[in-house]
Scaffold this active site. Structure first.
Site, PDB file in Angstrom:
ATOM      1  N   GLU A  43      84.726  23.132 -80.410  1.00 39.77           N
ATOM      2  CA  GLU A  43      84.915  24.002 -81.554  1.00 39.77           C
ATOM      3  C   GLU A  43      86.379  23.851 -81.949  1.00 39.77           C
ATOM      4  O   GLU A  43      87.262  24.019 -81.102  1.00 39.77           O
ATOM      5  CB  GLU A  43      84.622  25.447 -81.110  1.00 39.77           C
ATOM      6  CG  GLU A  43      84.413  26.365 -82.261  1.00 39.77           C
ATOM      7  CD  GLU A  43      84.242  27.813 -81.820  1.00 39.77           C
ATOM      8  OE1 GLU A  43      83.890  28.050 -80.644  1.00 39.77           O
ATOM      9  OE2 GLU A  43      84.493  28.685 -82.662  1.00 39.77           O
ATOM     10  N   ARG A 275      81.855  24.401 -64.918  1.00 33.90           N
ATOM     11  CA  ARG A 275      83.086  24.125 -65.647  1.00 33.90           C
ATOM     12  C   ARG A 275      84.221  23.951 -64.655  1.00 33.90           C
ATOM     13  O   ARG A 275      84.166  24.431 -63.525  1.00 33.90           O
ATOM     14  CB  ARG A 275      83.376  25.218 -66.667  1.00 33.90           C
ATOM     15  CG  ARG A 275      83.655  26.594 -66.082  1.00 33.90           C
ATOM     16  CD  ARG A 275      83.588  27.681 -67.140  1.00 33.90           C
ATOM     17  NE  ARG A 275      84.634  27.568 -68.135  1.00 33.90           N
ATOM     18  CZ  ARG A 275      84.407  27.364 -69.432  1.00 33.90           C
ATOM     19  NH1 ARG A 275      83.189  27.239 -69.898  1.00 33.90           N
ATOM     20  NH2 ARG A 275      85.399  27.310 -70.283  1.00 33.90           N
ATOM     21  N   LYS A 285      90.876  29.306 -74.266  1.00 31.92           N
ATOM     22  CA  LYS A 285      91.674  29.001 -75.458  1.00 31.92           C
ATOM     23  C   LYS A 285      92.330  30.261 -76.027  1.00 31.92           C
ATOM     24  O   LYS A 285      93.428  30.208 -76.557  1.00 31.92           O
ATOM     25  CB  LYS A 285      90.781  28.350 -76.524  1.00 31.92           C
ATOM     26  CG  LYS A 285      90.559  26.873 -76.264  1.00 31.92           C
ATOM     27  CD  LYS A 285      89.833  26.211 -77.415  1.00 31.92           C
ATOM     28  CE  LYS A 285      88.344  26.284 -77.207  1.00 31.92           C
ATOM     29  NZ  LYS A 285      87.576  25.483 -78.163  1.00 31.92           N
TER      30      LYS A 285
HETATM   31  P1  ATP Z   1      87.241  27.911 -73.982  1.00 28.49           P
HETATM   32  O1  ATP Z   1      86.451  28.736 -73.021  1.00 28.49           O
HETATM   33  O2  ATP Z   1      88.472  27.321 -73.396  1.00 28.49           O
HETATM   34  O3  ATP Z   1      87.478  28.555 -75.285  1.00 28.49           O
HETATM   35  P2  ATP Z   1      84.990  26.556 -75.049  1.00 28.49           P
HETATM   36  O4  ATP Z   1      83.875  26.258 -74.149  1.00 28.49           O
HETATM   37  O5  ATP Z   1      84.802  27.700 -75.962  1.00 28.49           O
HETATM   38  O6  ATP Z   1      86.327  26.642 -74.214  1.00 28.49           O
HETATM   39  P3  ATP Z   1      84.517  24.349 -76.782  1.00 28.49           P
HETATM   40  O7  ATP Z   1      85.388  23.807 -77.829  1.00 28.49           O
HETATM   41  O8  ATP Z   1      83.247  25.002 -77.181  1.00 28.49           O
HETATM   42  O9  ATP Z   1      85.401  25.330 -75.926  1.00 28.49           O
HETATM   43  O10 ATP Z   1      84.228  23.251 -75.673  1.00 28.49           O
HETATM   44  C1  ATP Z   1      83.802  21.947 -75.959  1.00 28.49           C
HETATM   45  C2  ATP Z   1      83.089  21.392 -74.761  1.00 28.49           C
HETATM   46  O11 ATP Z   1      83.952  21.389 -73.638  1.00 28.49           O
HETATM   47  C3  ATP Z   1      81.896  22.225 -74.405  1.00 28.49           C
HETATM   48  O12 ATP Z   1      80.808  21.348 -74.170  1.00 28.49           O
HETATM   49  C4  ATP Z   1      82.290  22.957 -73.170  1.00 28.49           C
HETATM   50  O13 ATP Z   1      81.204  23.184 -72.342  1.00 28.49           O
HETATM   51  C5  ATP Z   1      83.313  21.992 -72.547  1.00 28.49           C
HETATM   52  N1  ATP Z   1      84.279  22.731 -71.745  1.00 28.49           N
HETATM   53  C6  ATP Z   1      85.056  23.757 -72.131  1.00 28.49           C
HETATM   54  N2  ATP Z   1      85.780  24.236 -71.102  1.00 28.49           N
HETATM   55  C7  ATP Z   1      85.459  23.477 -70.030  1.00 28.49           C
HETATM   56  C8  ATP Z   1      85.857  23.467 -68.648  1.00 28.49           C
HETATM   57  N3  ATP Z   1      86.748  24.325 -68.187  1.00 28.49           N
HETATM   58  N4  ATP Z   1      85.311  22.542 -67.845  1.00 28.49           N
HETATM   59  C9  ATP Z   1      84.424  21.655 -68.302  1.00 28.49           C
HETATM   60  N5  ATP Z   1      83.997  21.606 -69.569  1.00 28.49           N
HETATM   61  C10 ATP Z   1      84.500  22.504 -70.433  1.00 28.49           C
HETATM   62 MG    MG Z   2      82.456  27.067 -76.693  1.00 29.60          MG
END
Ligand code: ATP
Ligand code: MG
Length: 574
Positions: A43, A275, A285
Site C-alpha cells: 500500500e 511476518r 508504518k
Molecule cells: P505495516 O504493518 O508496516 O503498515 P502493511 O502490511 O500494512 O505493513 P503493506 O504495504 O500492506 O504494509 O505490505 C505489503 C506486503 O508486505 C504485504 O503482503 C504484507 O503482508 C508484507 N509485509 C508487511 N510487513 C511485513 C513483515 N513485517 N514481514 C513480512 N512481510 C510483511
Molecule cells: Mg497492509
C-alpha cells in the site's frame, strides 16, 4: 516440472520451505497449467521496511525458483494516506534489492471500474446491500467472537433499491458516512470477517491516480483478492494476519467468478507466513511515520530506521538483506528475530568486500622523535587480506602521526596491550615504536605522545617479524583528511519497544543512537570516496560514505562496529 534452485549472488541456495512445498504440490497436480505467478502488493502509504524486504525476497524468490513471474501491485484503495512519493520510493527500493517485476507496475485503482461492476453483480445476486447506519451502529451490531451479531434493519432491501442507492453513492449524491455497501453473508458466522463486511465507503477525496473520478472507494478486503484474480496470480503469499480473511476473499471470488470465464482455471491460492519481527525496533508504518513527523529521526532514510532506504544509507548492501531474508527462513508461527542476525549478515558481506582503511576517530598526536623531519615514506597496505584481487595501496608515514586517544594510557593495567609509557606496539604497516614520554594539558589530558621507532622493524622487511603484543592504526598528521563520523547505534534500547502496555514506544528511544564526531582524521585516499562507498575502518567497524558527503566535507556513517557489543550488554544485564 523440473526446477533448479536459484543461486543468490552470495552463493547461498534458497532452501525448500513449506511454501515451496505447497507450490511444488500444485505443479505436480498440474494446477494453473504449470504457471507460478506471485505478486508483491504494497500500500503506497509509507516507505518499505525490512519486513517488506522479507516479503519481496520471498515473492520474487519463489517466482525465480519456479521460473515464474512477479507483479508489483500498488494496493491504492485509500486515497487519504497514499502518495506518489511513496510509489516512487517503493519502486526504487525493489530495484535496489535486485528484483524486477513483470511488465508495468499494476495499481488496484486501475481496477476500480471492474470492481464496481462486480459489486453490482453481487447486489444483483442478492448478496450485497446498502446500509444507512452509522459506523458506530454497525460496530455495535458486530457481536463478539462468541456471540452472534445482529442484522441491520437495511439488510433486506430489494435488489432494485440497492442498485439505485449504490448508483447514487457512486455519483456523489450522498455525503461521506451516510451509507456503505456491505456484503450480505452471515451475521452469526464464527469468523467475524464474514459478518456482513464493508465493500465500499464514500470518500470525497481525490486519488493520486484517478483524481476526482470516484467518490466511493472499495475496501482493501474487497479489492485485494479480486486484484490477484484479475492479474492471474497463482499464489498470493501474505502474512498470517490475513489467514482469517481468506474465507472472505474466497467468498468474493465465488461471487464474481460465477459464470465468468477465468484465465485458464486460475484462482489465486493464498498462503500465509509469519511476518518478520525484529527486536530493538518498531516496524509499523504508522509508528515509523510518527518518528519521521515528530523529528525523532532525520527522515524515512535516517540510517537508524528499519526502512530499506535507511538501511541502504546506513551501508547495508542488497546482498546482505537477501541473505538475511533467506537465512531467517519462512515460518508458520510468529516469532521475533534478533537484529544481531541482520547485523551479522552485513558484517559477513562487508568483511570480504570492503577495503580496510585507516581512520582515527579521536586523535591524539604522536611524535616519533628519531624519525627525520620532512621525510614521508609510502607504506604498502593490503586492501583486504581475505581477497587478494583487491590489491594494495600506499599510505604516507611521517614523523608526526595521529593514533586513537584511547589506545594510550598513562598507567595501563596488565591486560591493556596497547600503548603506555615505556611500552612497545606495532604501528600497522609501519614500524614498532616505543613510548618515551608524553605531554599533558592543564586538565591532565594527554596532548602529545613522544616515541622512538625501531627502523629495523619496517613492515615487509626481515625485522618486521619481531613480535609485540599490540598493533595500532594511525594516520599521518600532514596528509590525513578531516571527516565527520556519525556513530549510529540501535534506535531503541529496549528489545520490545512496542510491547509495554501503557508506555509509549518512544519512551524507549536509545539516547545514544547517534554520536557525531567532528574530530576524525582519515587516510588521504578517502578524499575521493563517493556516497555509499563502503570501508572497514581498521579496528573500528564498517563505515560508508553518507549521501551528504562532499570532497571538502567528508561524512561517514558507521554501519556496524566490528563486533556485536549488545550481546555483551545483554549478558551483563545491561
Ligand atoms: P505495516 O504493518 O508496516 O503498515 P502493511 O502490511 O500494512 O505493513 P503493506 O504495504 O500492506 O504494509 O505490505 C505489503 C506486503 O508486505 C504485504 O503482503 C504484507 O503482508 C508484507 N509485509 C508487511 N510487513 C511485513 C513483515 N513485517 N514481514 C513480512 N512481510 C510483511
Ligand atoms: Mg497492509
Amino acid at each position: 516440472m523440473s526446477k533448479e534452485p536459484v543461486e543468490l549472488a552470495s552463493n547461498e541456495v534458497i532452501k525448500g520451505n513449506f511454501i515451496t512445498h505447497e507450490i511444488e504440490k500444485d505443479l505436480q497436480e498440474g494446477k494453473n497449467g504449470g504457471v507460478v505467478h506471485t505478486r508483491f502488493p504494497p500500500e503506497p502509504n509509507g516507505y518499505l521496511h525490512i519486513g517488506h524486504a522479507k516479503s519481496i525476497c520471498l515473492n520474487f524468490g519463489l517466482a525465480q525458483q519456479f521460473n515464474g513471474t512477479t507483479n508489483l501491485r500498488f494496493d491504492d484503495t485509500n486515497p487519504v494516506k497514499e502518495d506518489v512519493e511513496y510509489v516512487d520510493s517503493i519502486m526504487e527500493n525493489i530495484k535496489w534489492l535486485g528484483f524486477d517485476w513483470e511488465g508495468e507496475p499494476k495499481y488496484t485503482s486501475d481496477y476500480f471500474g471492474q470492481l464496481y461492476e462486480w459489486a453490482v453483480k453481487i447486489i444483483k445476486r442478492g448478496n450485497a446491500y446498502v446500509d444507512n447506519q452509522s459506523a458506530e451502529e454497525i460496530a455495535l451490531q458486530k457481536g463478539t467472537p462468541t456471540t452472534p451479531g445482529s442484522e441491520s434493519p437495511y439488510r433486506n432491501r430489494s435488489v432494485e433499491e440497492n442498485l439505485e442507492l449504490f448508483e447514487k453513492m457512486k455519483s456523489g449524491e450522498f455525503e461521506e458516512g451516510e451509507c456503505v455497501l456491505r456484503a450480505k453473508i452471515d451475521m452469526a458466522s464464527p469468523n467475524m470477517h464474514l459478518r456482513d463486511p464493508l465493500m465500499y465507503r464514500i470518500l470525497k477525496k481525490d486519488h493520486h491516480r484517478t483524481g476526482d473520478k470516484w467518490s466511493i472507494y472499495p475496501m482493501y478486503d474487497y479489492a485485494h483478492g479480486q486484484g490477484d484474480f484479475i492479474e492471474g496470480i497463482t499464489h498470493s503469499v501474505c502474512t498470517l494476519e490475513f489467514e482469517v480473511h481468506r474465507p472472505l476473499y474466497n467468498w468474493f471470488l465465488e461471487q464474481v467468478t460465477e459464470g465468468v470465464e477465468t484465465k485458464p482455471g486460475i484462482l489465486p491460492r493464498q498462503i500465509e507466513f509469519a511476518r518478520l519481527n525484529l527486536n530493538y525496533t518498531v516496524m509499523s508504518k504508522r509508528k515509523l511515520l510518527q518518528l519521521v513527523e515528530e523529528k525523532y529521526v532525520s527522515g524515512w532514510d535516517d540510517p537508524r530506521m528499519p526502512t530499506v532506504s535507511g538501511l541502504r544509507r546506513r551501508g547495508y548492501t542488497p546482498d546482505s538483506i537477501r541473505v538475511f531474508a533467506d537465512r531467517i527462513g519462512v515460518a508458520k508461527r510468529d516469532g521475533v528475530i534478533d537484529v544481531a542476525v541482520l547485523e551479522h549478515c552485513i558484517r559477513e558481506d562487508l568483511n570480504s568486500t570492503t577495503p580496510r582503511v585507516y581512520a582515527v576517530l579521536n586523535p591524539v598526536k604522536m611524535i616519533i622523535t628519531n624519525y627525520p623531519e620532512g621525510k614521508v615514506e609510502m607504506m604498502e597496505a593490503i586492501n583486504n587480506p581475505e581477497d587478494e584481487s583487491m590489491g594494495s595501496r600506499e599510505i604516507p608515514f611521517s614523523r608526526e602521526i595521529y593514533i586513537e586517544k584511547d589506545d594510550f594510557m598513562i598507567d595501563p593495567p596488565k591486560k591493556f596491550f596497547r600503548l603506555g609509557p615505556g611500552r612497545e606496539v606495532r604501528l600497522k604497516n609501519a614500524y614498532i615504536i616505543k613510548c618515551e614520554d608524553y605531554k599533558l594539558d592543564d586538565n591532565g589530558e594527554v596532548t602529545e605522545i613522544y616515541c622512538t621507532c625501531d627502523p629495523d622493524t619496517k613492515s615487509g622487511m626481515e625485522g618486521s617479524k619481531r613480535k609485540v603484543k599490540g598493533t595500532l592504526h594511525w594516520v599521518s598528521v600532514e596528509q590525513s583528511v578531516p571527516a565527520e563520523v556519525r556513530l549510529y547505534d540501535r534506535l531503541f534500547s529496549d528489545e520490545n519497544p512496542d510491547g509495554h502496555e501503557g508506555v509509549d514506544f518512544k519512551d524507549f528511544l536509545n539516547t545514544d543512537s547517534l554520536k557525531v564526531l567532528t574530530t576524525a582524521m582519515v587516510e588521504p585516499g578517502l578524499k575521493s570516496a563517493k556516497p555509499l562507498d563502503k570501508f572497514q575502518f581498521q579496528r573500528l567497524g564498517y563505515f560508508c560514505v553518507d549521501k551528504d558527503s562532499r570532497e571538502d566535507k567528508l561524512v561517514f556513517n558507521r554501519t556496524v562496529p566490528l563486533r556485536d557489543s549488545w550481546a555483551k550488554k545483554a549478558k551483563k544485564g545491561k
